[in-house]
Structure formats: C-alpha cells, structure tokens
Write a protein that holds these residues in place. Sequence first.
Motif, PDB file in Angstrom:
ATOM      1  N   PRO A  12      -6.655  89.478  41.137  1.00 19.22           N
ATOM      2  CA  PRO A  12      -7.847  88.620  41.079  1.00 19.22           C
ATOM      3  C   PRO A  12      -7.628  87.218  41.669  1.00 19.22           C
ATOM      4  N   VAL A  13      -6.369  86.835  41.834  1.00 13.63           N
ATOM      5  CA  VAL A  13      -6.090  85.508  42.409  1.00 13.63           C
ATOM      6  C   VAL A  13      -6.208  85.609  43.930  1.00 13.63           C
ATOM      7  N   PRO A  14      -7.067  84.791  44.535  1.00 14.84           N
ATOM      8  CA  PRO A  14      -7.196  84.906  45.993  1.00 14.84           C
ATOM      9  C   PRO A  14      -5.930  84.449  46.718  1.00 14.84           C
ATOM     10  N   GLY A  15      -5.560  85.187  47.755  1.00 14.18           N
ATOM     11  CA  GLY A  15      -4.382  84.814  48.538  1.00 14.18           C
ATOM     12  C   GLY A  15      -4.272  85.707  49.753  1.00 14.18           C
ATOM     13  N   TRP A  16      -3.621  85.213  50.784  1.00 14.90           N
ATOM     14  CA  TRP A  16      -3.531  86.003  52.029  1.00 14.90           C
ATOM     15  C   TRP A  16      -2.232  85.702  52.779  1.00 14.90           C
ATOM     16  N   LYS A  17      -1.175  85.479  52.004  1.00 15.17           N
ATOM     17  CA  LYS A  17       0.134  85.213  52.606  1.00 15.17           C
ATOM     18  C   LYS A  17       0.594  86.350  53.509  1.00 15.17           C
ATOM     19  N   LYS A  18       0.360  87.587  53.060  1.00 16.86           N
ATOM     20  CA  LYS A  18       0.838  88.737  53.846  1.00 16.86           C
ATOM     21  C   LYS A  18       0.138  88.810  55.199  1.00 16.86           C
ATOM     22  N   GLU A  19      -1.172  88.548  55.187  1.00 17.47           N
ATOM     23  CA  GLU A  19      -1.887  88.576  56.468  1.00 17.47           C
ATOM     24  C   GLU A  19      -1.410  87.457  57.396  1.00 17.47           C
ATOM     25  N   ILE A  20      -1.088  86.306  56.815  1.00 17.78           N
ATOM     26  CA  ILE A  20      -0.607  85.200  57.655  1.00 17.78           C
ATOM     27  C   ILE A  20       0.702  85.620  58.330  1.00 17.78           C
ATOM     28  N   GLU A  21       1.555  86.230  57.533  1.00 17.74           N
ATOM     29  CA  GLU A  21       2.847  86.666  58.069  1.00 17.74           C
ATOM     30  C   GLU A  21       2.664  87.717  59.179  1.00 17.74           C
ATOM     31  N   LEU A  22       1.785  88.695  58.922  1.00 20.35           N
ATOM     32  CA  LEU A  22       1.539  89.749  59.922  1.00 20.35           C
ATOM     33  C   LEU A  22       0.905  89.157  61.186  1.00 20.35           C
ATOM     34  N   GLY A  23      -0.044  88.255  60.992  1.00 18.40           N
ATOM     35  CA  GLY A  23      -0.719  87.639  62.132  1.00 18.40           C
ATOM     36  C   GLY A  23       0.254  86.815  62.969  1.00 18.40           C
ATOM     37  N   GLU A  24       1.101  86.070  62.301  1.00 17.58           N
ATOM     38  CA  GLU A  24       2.063  85.236  63.046  1.00 17.58           C
ATOM     39  C   GLU A  24       3.058  86.103  63.815  1.00 17.58           C
ATOM     40  N   ARG A  25       3.457  87.202  63.180  1.00 16.42           N
ATOM     41  CA  ARG A  25       4.372  88.122  63.888  1.00 16.42           C
ATOM     42  C   ARG A  25       3.702  88.694  65.128  1.00 16.42           C
ATOM     43  N   ALA A  26       2.450  89.114  64.969  1.00 15.68           N
ATOM     44  CA  ALA A  26       1.723  89.711  66.099  1.00 15.68           C
ATOM     45  C   ALA A  26       1.587  88.701  67.243  1.00 15.68           C
ATOM     46  N   VAL A  27       1.209  87.488  66.908  1.00 14.31           N
ATOM     47  CA  VAL A  27       1.021  86.464  67.944  1.00 14.31           C
ATOM     48  C   VAL A  27       2.351  86.190  68.660  1.00 14.31           C
ATOM     49  N   ALA A  28       3.432  86.107  67.893  1.00 13.72           N
ATOM     50  CA  ALA A  28       4.735  85.825  68.504  1.00 13.72           C
ATOM     51  C   ALA A  28       5.126  86.939  69.491  1.00 13.72           C
ATOM     52  N   ILE A  29       4.852  88.186  69.128  1.00 15.28           N
ATOM     53  CA  ILE A  29       5.202  89.290  70.040  1.00 15.28           C
ATOM     54  C   ILE A  29       4.295  89.278  71.273  1.00 15.28           C
ATOM     55  N   VAL A  30       3.001  89.084  71.046  1.00 17.83           N
ATOM     56  CA  VAL A  30       2.057  89.079  72.184  1.00 17.83           C
ATOM     57  C   VAL A  30       2.416  87.954  73.163  1.00 17.83           C
TER      58      VAL A  30
END
Length: 259
Positions: A12-30
């Motif tokens: 119930p606690v809002p958070g999106w750390k995992k998506e930030i990590e996945l997004g940053e990884r994707a951007v770094a590879i691209v």
Amino acid sequence: MGMIQSYVEKNPVPGWKKEIELGERAVAIVNQMRPKPKFFVICGDLCHAFPDQQPEIRKKQETDFKKIFEKLDPEIPLICLCGNHDVGDTPTTETIDLYRSSFGDDFFSFWYGGVRFLALNSQYFEDASKVPELAQKHEKWLNEELQLAKQEESRVIVFQHIPWFLSDPDEETNYFSIKPNIRKVWLEKFKNSGVVHVFAGHLHRNAGGSYKGMPVTVTTAMGAQLGDDMPGLRIVRVLQKEVEQVFYSLDELPTVIDL
Ligand SMILES: [Zn+2]
C-alpha cells in the motif's frame, strides 16, 4: 512507474524504486548501442498512477520518469505514447490536457528514413464517452494520414498502446485488446493503406499475431510483468523490404546491432 510495488507486490505504500532501476539500466544500454537507434519509443503507460485518481503520486512518478529519460543520448529522440494509465480509462478533456502539457501531443505522425510513423491514442477507441470531439479529431487525423500514405505508397509503421488483438484478429472481446467491431474496421484500413507493422503495449507480456500478413506485435513492459517475460526492450530493424523485430530482456540486450 509504480506498478510493481502497488499492483504486483500489493504494497500500500507508494514507491517505484524498481522501475527507476530498470529504466536507468535500459537507458544506459541504449546509449551504448551502435549504430545509435534512430529513436526510442514507449507504447504508453508511462506511469502507473491515474491522473484523475492519484494526481499527487502521478506528478512524482512523472518527475522521476523524466529524470530517467533525460539521461538518454540527446541524439536518440524519445517517443512517448499515452496509455490508459496516462489519460484515464475514460479520458476527459482535463486528463488529455494534463497529458499534453506534460508530454506533448497525444497523437502525431513523423517521418524517418522514408517511413511514415503514426503514434495513436488508442484510448479513444476504448472509451471516448467523455471526449467525443477529441475522438472525432483523432479519427479524422488517422483517416487522413492513411489516405496520404496510400497516395504516396509509403510504408507505414503504427505505434499504439492497446493492441488490436493479442494473437488472433478474430479473438473475442477481452480486457487487453480493442473491441472486435472497431478492430475489424481499422485493421482493414491499415492493411489497405501501406501499414507494414503495428506495435503495441498494455499487456505486460509479449504477444502478437498478424492480420492478412500485417503483423501486430505486443511488447511487454520495461517494468511490471504479468506473465513469464522479463523486463526488456524490442529492437526493431527497418530494412529495405522488411521489418525485423526481436525482444530482449535487459540482461540479454545487445549493444552492437547488425544492420
Ligand atoms: Zn495499459
């Protein structure tokens, strides 16, 4: 942004750390890919919180979304589409305006390398009950684009959030694809107007099929998964005669693309 924790993990606690990590990884590879991709497209549901239900959380998610993609190589344009989570399941003029002020047009076309690309707002096909005029404008625009493409005999690639179908153009009504009566009309128009491939999201799984030889490809999310796929990206190679596409999980994503 935010779906893993709230929907998959039921926290119930809002958070999106995992998506930030996945997004940053994707951007770094691209950013390392060679040759550089001509653009990077996200087929909607940029953030999880609905603008009309959780506006404060939505704002925070958008801020973090933009922080991730600001790191994308400036020579690789980011093409954003809106999904149901970005404009609401039943969009209103307010939610569409909010989206436009944050991300730009909710439907548009552009050219690259002799190919016409169309980015749709598929929510108008899903539920336009509160925005009939906007839906009409979208429909008029799409008809005109297809007409032009037909006249020019150009190749067209379409991006949209909700896919026309998941695997079979004749499949019955389901939550994840567009209703059969609307689907049939547009698939036939697409087929007759030079559309060579349709790419969509929304499903959080990889899927796809074809309509009279025109492929519709559904790519899973870079974030939350609802099936057995891993977060990743699809690399699309638009060649002289064909369009080739392969999905890669972030772990497998190559940095050298053979053209
Ligand atoms: Zn969606």
